[in-house]
Design a protein around this motif. Structure first.
Motif, PDB file in Angstrom:
ATOM      1  N   ASN A 244       0.837  -1.195   0.000  1.00 44.16           N
ATOM      2  CA  ASN A 244       0.000   0.000   0.000  1.00 44.16           C
ATOM      3  C   ASN A 244       0.874   1.247   0.000  1.00 44.16           C
ATOM      4  N   GLY A 245       0.594   2.170  -0.945  1.00 43.41           N
ATOM      5  CA  GLY A 245       1.358   3.405  -1.018  1.00 43.41           C
ATOM      6  C   GLY A 245       2.661   3.298  -1.775  1.00 43.41           C
ATOM      7  N   THR A 246       2.936   2.112  -2.349  1.00 44.51           N
ATOM      8  CA  THR A 246       4.136   1.916  -3.155  1.00 44.51           C
ATOM      9  C   THR A 246       3.701   1.768  -4.604  1.00 44.51           C
ATOM     10  N   TYR A 247       4.135   2.682  -5.461  1.00 40.03           N
ATOM     11  CA  TYR A 247       3.663   2.740  -6.833  1.00 40.03           C
ATOM     12  C   TYR A 247       4.761   2.276  -7.791  1.00 40.03           C
ATOM     13  N   LEU A 248       4.511   1.091  -8.400  1.00 34.59           N
ATOM     14  CA  LEU A 248       5.513   0.482  -9.265  1.00 34.59           C
ATOM     15  C   LEU A 248       5.024   0.308 -10.693  1.00 34.59           C
ATOM     16  N   GLY A 249       3.782   0.672 -10.983  1.00 38.33           N
ATOM     17  CA  GLY A 249       3.283   0.655 -12.341  1.00 38.33           C
ATOM     18  C   GLY A 249       2.680  -0.672 -12.765  1.00 38.33           C
ATOM     19  N   ASP A 250       2.278  -0.717 -14.019  1.00 36.55           N
ATOM     20  CA  ASP A 250       1.658  -1.912 -14.602  1.00 36.55           C
ATOM     21  C   ASP A 250       2.645  -3.076 -14.594  1.00 36.55           C
ATOM     22  N   LYS A 251       2.141  -4.275 -14.294  1.00 35.56           N
ATOM     23  CA  LYS A 251       3.014  -5.437 -14.149  1.00 35.56           C
ATOM     24  C   LYS A 251       3.744  -5.801 -15.434  1.00 35.56           C
ATOM     25  N   ASP A 252       3.069  -5.657 -16.550  1.00 35.40           N
ATOM     26  CA  ASP A 252       3.619  -6.187 -17.795  1.00 35.40           C
ATOM     27  C   ASP A 252       3.867  -5.143 -18.879  1.00 35.40           C
ATOM     28  N   ALA A 253       3.756  -3.870 -18.533  1.00 28.64           N
ATOM     29  CA  ALA A 253       4.040  -2.834 -19.514  1.00 28.64           C
ATOM     30  C   ALA A 253       5.531  -2.863 -19.876  1.00 28.64           C
ATOM     31  N   PRO A 254       5.886  -2.674 -21.133  1.00 23.53           N
ATOM     32  CA  PRO A 254       7.295  -2.694 -21.534  1.00 23.53           C
ATOM     33  C   PRO A 254       8.116  -1.678 -20.748  1.00 23.53           C
ATOM     34  N   GLY A 255       9.197  -2.152 -20.148  1.00 26.45           N
ATOM     35  CA  GLY A 255      10.082  -1.269 -19.393  1.00 26.45           C
ATOM     36  C   GLY A 255       9.613  -0.940 -17.997  1.00 26.45           C
ATOM     37  N   ALA A 256       8.438  -1.472 -17.584  1.00 23.87           N
ATOM     38  CA  ALA A 256       7.928  -1.183 -16.246  1.00 23.87           C
ATOM     39  C   ALA A 256       8.768  -1.887 -15.185  1.00 23.87           C
ATOM     40  N   TYR A 257       8.788  -1.331 -14.000  1.00 19.72           N
ATOM     41  CA  TYR A 257       9.605  -1.865 -12.905  1.00 19.72           C
ATOM     42  C   TYR A 257       9.336  -3.347 -12.684  1.00 19.72           C
ATOM     43  N   LEU A 258       8.067  -3.737 -12.689  1.00 19.47           N
ATOM     44  CA  LEU A 258       7.703  -5.116 -12.372  1.00 19.47           C
ATOM     45  C   LEU A 258       7.756  -6.065 -13.560  1.00 19.47           C
ATOM     46  N   SER A 259       8.110  -5.546 -14.741  1.00 20.11           N
ATOM     47  CA  SER A 259       8.111  -6.398 -15.926  1.00 20.11           C
ATOM     48  C   SER A 259       9.311  -7.337 -15.970  1.00 20.11           C
ATOM     49  N   SER A 260      10.422  -6.940 -15.343  1.00 20.01           N
ATOM     50  CA  SER A 260      11.622  -7.784 -15.344  1.00 20.01           C
ATOM     51  C   SER A 260      12.635  -7.233 -14.356  1.00 20.01           C
ATOM     52  N   VAL A 261      13.578  -8.070 -13.984  1.00 23.26           N
ATOM     53  CA  VAL A 261      14.662  -7.619 -13.108  1.00 23.26           C
ATOM     54  C   VAL A 261      15.484  -6.544 -13.797  1.00 23.26           C
ATOM     55  N   GLU A 262      15.686  -6.708 -15.112  1.00 22.98           N
ATOM     56  CA  GLU A 262      16.483  -5.744 -15.860  1.00 22.98           C
ATOM     57  C   GLU A 262      15.826  -4.364 -15.860  1.00 22.98           C
ATOM     58  N   SER A 263      14.503  -4.322 -16.042  1.00 19.95           N
ATOM     59  CA  SER A 263      13.790  -3.044 -16.026  1.00 19.95           C
ATOM     60  C   SER A 263      13.841  -2.414 -14.642  1.00 19.95           C
ATOM     61  N   ALA A 264      13.669  -3.239 -13.601  1.00 15.13           N
ATOM     62  CA  ALA A 264      13.745  -2.728 -12.236  1.00 15.13           C
ATOM     63  C   ALA A 264      15.127  -2.170 -11.939  1.00 15.13           C
ATOM     64  N   ALA A 265      16.160  -2.854 -12.433  1.00 11.51           N
ATOM     65  CA  ALA A 265      17.529  -2.382 -12.215  1.00 11.51           C
ATOM     66  C   ALA A 265      17.765  -1.059 -12.922  1.00 11.51           C
ATOM     67  N   SER A 266      17.228  -0.911 -14.135  1.00 10.51           N
ATOM     68  CA  SER A 266      17.388   0.340 -14.877  1.00 10.51           C
ATOM     69  C   SER A 266      16.732   1.503 -14.140  1.00 10.51           C
ATOM     70  N   ILE A 267      15.522   1.283 -13.619  1.00  5.51           N
ATOM     71  CA  ILE A 267      14.830   2.336 -12.882  1.00  5.51           C
ATOM     72  C   ILE A 267      15.557   2.638 -11.578  1.00  5.51           C
ATOM     73  N   THR A 268      16.124   1.614 -10.962  1.00  3.63           N
ATOM     74  CA  THR A 268      16.892   1.828  -9.729  1.00  3.63           C
ATOM     75  C   THR A 268      18.117   2.692 -10.001  1.00  3.63           C
ATOM     76  N   ARG A 269      18.807   2.450 -11.126  1.00  8.05           N
ATOM     77  CA  ARG A 269      19.964   3.272 -11.471  1.00  8.05           C
ATOM     78  C   ARG A 269      19.556   4.731 -11.695  1.00  8.05           C
ATOM     79  N   GLN A 270      18.415   4.934 -12.358  1.00  6.60           N
ATOM     80  CA  GLN A 270      17.932   6.302 -12.564  1.00  6.60           C
ATOM     81  C   GLN A 270      17.593   6.968 -11.230  1.00  6.60           C
ATOM     82  N   THR A 271      16.991   6.192 -10.335  1.00  3.43           N
ATOM     83  CA  THR A 271      16.628   6.723  -9.014  1.00  3.43           C
ATOM     84  C   THR A 271      17.866   7.133  -8.238  1.00  3.43           C
ATOM     85  N   LEU A 272      18.875   6.270  -8.228  1.00  5.54           N
ATOM     86  CA  LEU A 272      20.095   6.574  -7.491  1.00  5.54           C
ATOM     87  C   LEU A 272      20.845   7.746  -8.109  1.00  5.54           C
ATOM     88  N   ALA A 273      20.770   7.892  -9.421  1.00  7.54           N
ATOM     89  CA  ALA A 273      21.392   9.052 -10.067  1.00  7.54           C
ATOM     90  C   ALA A 273      20.699  10.337  -9.631  1.00  7.54           C
TER      91      ALA A 273
END
Length: 320
Positions: A244-273
């Motif tokens: 609740n209160g954690t927004y990660l987007g559509d599960k299967d949308a291309p490039g979405a956080y929850l679509s794959s580990v690779e997509s989640a890692a890419s978003i994490t790198r952007q967040t840390l930057a």
């Protein structure tokens, strides 16, 4: 520097397993890589037993951790709320007064144990009358003053990944943050985890502007921001039931956080930057309990270029 949130079951697991395998190992791995290492560890507030357990665990950690690694703890107004009956309230006129006295006792116990600060949260769901805002306002009038206090800000509310909220909800969250900052007791702002990079950037820019325009005598809060180490198990857990209160987007949308580990890692790198650009210290909110998971944390920090010094050393360290 980096903050590590701690997850464990009991003081024995904390001291015999988590301290040598995770906390000390991660701290020294980061130091070998040219970083200052961990800046602090964070004790969560799982329920009412935490009011007694956290000060005890803090004292135990303080006895074995380097002095440069601070210990902070969470206070959950919702989990600590006293009952409505007279026996629960004791000598206090209201539940709110009795609950705040519990907070004051918790603060005193943690201070005696060597704690550095307390993160005050309202708790999930509907807000209690004595929520984080009201707790901070009351704490501003404590004598002697409490430990430095922190508050949460969720810039992802009302963003494009929020399925229920929009601009009104975004402004409501912003007004709550302003209340916390203007309480005079907010020394830290902890940025909530989410996958909406655009909303995060907008929120951080707005926060920096607000802080820049604050009166000169106001204390500038330290900024900390949560991230998770992407892995298959974590992605599967959030796909099944996102918090609740954690927004990660559509599960299967291309490039979405929850679509794959690779997509989640890419978003994490952007967040840390973004965190690095805005002076936000990363908080590793993942459950880190093994040497392998320590490796994953170090690798994530290397790949994101979250640490500005010793990058080549970090990479060598991660590959050992």
């Amino acid at each position: 520097m980096v903050v590590l949130e701690l997850y464990y079951k009991g003081a024995e697991q904390l001291m015999e397993s988590l301290v040598p395998t995770v906390i000390q190992a991660l701290h020294y791995r980061l130091q070998e890589a040219g970083s200052a290492g961990l800046s602090r560890v964070l004790l969560t507030y799982k329920g009412r037993p935490s009011a007694a357990d956290n000060p005890s665990d803090c004292a135990a950690l303080r006895a074995v951790l380097p002095p440069t690694v601070a210990v902070s703890a969470v206070w959950s107004a919702k989990n600590a709320y006293v009952g409505s009956g007279k026996s629960a309230r004791g000598a206090h006129a209201t539940r709110e007064d009795a609950t705040f006295e519990r907070f004051a006792e918790y603060n005193r116990s943690l201070e005696a144990a060597g704690c550095s600060s307390i993160l005050v949260v309202s708790g999930a769901g509907a807000k209690k009358t004595l929520d984080s805002c009201e707790t901070l306002h009351r704490a501003a009038h404590m004598a002697p003053p409490p430990l430095p206090l922190g508050a949460v800000f969720n810039p992802h509310i009302g963003g494009s990944l929020d399925p229920c909220g929009g601009e009104p909800e975004r402004e409501q969250e912003w007004q709550r943050l302003r209340q916390k900052l203007r309480s005079g007791a907010c020394a830290q702002v902890w940025i909530a985890f989410g996958a909406d990079v655009a909303a995060l950037e907008f929120g951080l820019q707005r926060l920096q502007k607000e802080l820049a325009e604050s009166p000169a005598d106001c204390v500038q809060p330290h900024l900390l921001g949560s991230v998770f180490v992407p892995c298959k198990a974590w992605i599967a857990k959030m796909r099944f039931r996102c918090w609740n209160g954690t927004y990660l987007g559509d599960k299967d949308a291309p490039g979405a956080y929850l679509s794959s580990v690779e997509s989640a890692a890419s978003i994490t790198r952007q967040t840390l930057a973004l965190f690095a650009r805005h002076g936000v210290e990363p908080v590793i909110e993942s459950s880190v309990r093994t040497a392998r998971e320590v490796d994953e944390v170090v690798t994530m920090l290397v790949d994101s270029a979250a640490l500005s010094e010793g990058q080549s050393g970090l990479r060598d360290c991660a590959l050992r």
